[in-house]
Design a protein around this motif. Sequence first.
Motif, PDB file in Angstrom:
ATOM      1  N   LYS A 178     -48.506  79.247  43.927  1.00 16.45           N
ATOM      2  CA  LYS A 178     -48.292  80.591  44.491  1.00 16.45           C
ATOM      3  C   LYS A 178     -47.551  81.470  43.471  1.00 16.45           C
ATOM      4  O   LYS A 178     -47.889  82.641  43.274  1.00 16.45           O
ATOM      5  N   ALA A 179     -46.545  80.877  42.811  1.00 15.60           N
ATOM      6  CA  ALA A 179     -45.758  81.642  41.832  1.00 15.60           C
ATOM      7  C   ALA A 179     -46.660  82.176  40.713  1.00 15.60           C
ATOM      8  O   ALA A 179     -46.508  83.305  40.242  1.00 15.60           O
TER       9      ALA A 179
ATOM     10  N   TYR B 121     -39.223  82.487  39.761  1.00 17.87           N
ATOM     11  CA  TYR B 121     -38.566  81.206  39.553  1.00 17.87           C
ATOM     12  C   TYR B 121     -38.859  80.264  40.726  1.00 17.87           C
ATOM     13  O   TYR B 121     -38.853  80.690  41.885  1.00 17.87           O
ATOM     14  N   VAL B 122     -39.092  79.003  40.383  1.00 21.52           N
ATOM     15  CA  VAL B 122     -39.392  78.006  41.425  1.00 21.52           C
ATOM     16  C   VAL B 122     -38.406  76.850  41.293  1.00 21.52           C
ATOM     17  O   VAL B 122     -38.194  76.331  40.184  1.00 21.52           O
ATOM     18  N   PHE B 123     -37.810  76.470  42.398  1.00 13.32           N
ATOM     19  CA  PHE B 123     -36.947  75.288  42.392  1.00 13.32           C
ATOM     20  C   PHE B 123     -37.851  74.058  42.420  1.00 13.32           C
ATOM     21  O   PHE B 123     -38.554  73.814  43.403  1.00 13.32           O
TER      22      PHE B 123
ATOM     23  N   LEU C 159     -38.530  81.006  44.662  1.00 14.58           N
ATOM     24  CA  LEU C 159     -39.160  80.253  45.747  1.00 14.58           C
ATOM     25  C   LEU C 159     -38.575  78.840  45.816  1.00 14.58           C
ATOM     26  O   LEU C 159     -38.405  78.185  44.783  1.00 14.58           O
ATOM     27  N   ILE C 160     -38.316  78.406  47.026  1.00 15.22           N
ATOM     28  CA  ILE C 160     -37.725  77.079  47.256  1.00 15.22           C
ATOM     29  C   ILE C 160     -38.507  76.423  48.397  1.00 15.22           C
ATOM     30  O   ILE C 160     -38.848  77.088  49.379  1.00 15.22           O
TER      31      ILE C 160
ATOM     32  N   THR D 122     -38.086  80.632  51.314  1.00 14.78           N
ATOM     33  CA  THR D 122     -38.427  79.212  51.397  1.00 14.78           C
ATOM     34  C   THR D 122     -39.810  79.110  52.046  1.00 14.78           C
ATOM     35  O   THR D 122     -40.194  79.967  52.839  1.00 14.78           O
ATOM     36  N   VAL D 123     -40.536  78.068  51.664  1.00 17.12           N
ATOM     37  CA  VAL D 123     -41.897  77.868  52.175  1.00 17.12           C
ATOM     38  C   VAL D 123     -42.042  76.392  52.533  1.00 17.12           C
ATOM     39  O   VAL D 123     -41.661  75.514  51.743  1.00 17.12           O
TER      40      VAL D 123
END
Length: 336
Positions: A30-31, A10-12, A99-100, A164-165
């Motif tokens: 990346k996801a 899941y990506v925000f 991922l956020i 987080t990235v």
Amino acid sequence: MNLTEYKDVYVFAEQRDGKLQNVALELLGKARELADANQEKVVAMLLGKDVKPLAQTLIEHGADRVLVVDHDLLKDYMTEPYTEAITAITTEFKPSIMLIGATTIGRDLGPRVSARNRTGLTADATKLEISDDEAHEFRMTRPAFGGNLMATILCKNHRPQMSTVRPGVMQKMAADASRKGEVVDYKVDFDVKKISRVKLVKTVKEEKTVADISEAKILVSGGRGVGTKDGFAKLEALAKELGGEVSSSRAMVDAGVMDQSRQVGQTGKTVRPNLYLACGISGAIQHLAGMEESELIVAINKDKFAPIFSVADLGIVGDLHKIVPMLTERLRTMQR
Ligand SMILES: Cc1cc2nc3c(=O)[nH]c(=O)nc-3n(C[C@H](O)[C@H](O)[C@H](O)COP(=O)(O)OP(=O)(O)OC[C@H]3O[C@@H](n4cnc5c(N)ncnc54)[C@H](O)[C@@H]3O)c2cc1C
């Protein structure tokens, strides 16, 4: 917790004023890679007011599914309603990975969501991968101990595995207009009593006075070897000829010569320009962490053993105060 119930990445999908943030698209890239390694899906969580038209862009950049939570309470970012909405999603869909972007919003939201879900969070990851052994572990790597070593973190017993990235660290997929995906309107029953403690009174936007170095295609970057504002004027002249921006090592920010917004590195910005010209920068690990993914790195340093040369595609050993004006002059005459 039955870990086998948890799946998908899941990506925000952070948006501001109806505009998707670049980092959201970078995270989708990346996801996609992580989900493919586990034969799972990429799900984008799109929160806001009247934001549904953005869903197609998310699909084009790698999402298989977009959960749109459209609500007045989500028009502007606020910690509580955003946490509430994401927690509703995690409770119902049980994501394996989340991922956020490590933006100001993501840095506020990530820890809240992880605490609510009683899971861990790896902040500012620089590398995310699925191990290629049978375990298929999700490995999150980030600098530790002042950047002197890289730590790989696993979240073995809790879900979602969150990270987080920072913007600029991961790469977007090229948009593919033929990609198909599912767009789902997801309704959240907000507990208004719980989320009315904080009210947004007014949004004051900071005037953007300086260029964003993480967006620049060409960076002429200076370190302690440049030394002074006069030294940086030489770099500015070169950057102007090249159509680029000037950036800096932390040494020159700490010395008050350059603004923090232009600092590259672990505690500055992560950049990935087509050309990074490092002038009088030694190449400390904390600096390299912010620029080593640049396409072409050219270094000018008077010390031929400077570590910057280990990441440079082209190295010039010499005095930058002579070389930079010569380069500028040569470019000027070439353009005439
Ligand atoms: C927790 C932590 C976070 C940090 N975060 C960052 C960060 O985000 N970004 C960052 O940059 N640093 C960061 N640092 C600092 C980092 O460790 C280095 O101290 C810093 O990068 C050094 O900057 P510099 O290369 O400009 O200076 P120096 O290391 O002093 O190097 C100057 C270089 O200039 C060369 N030189 C001198 N004169 C000339 C000349 N006339 N011509 C050509 N070359 C010349 C020298 O040979 C030398 O290699 C961090 C440190 C810590 C502990």
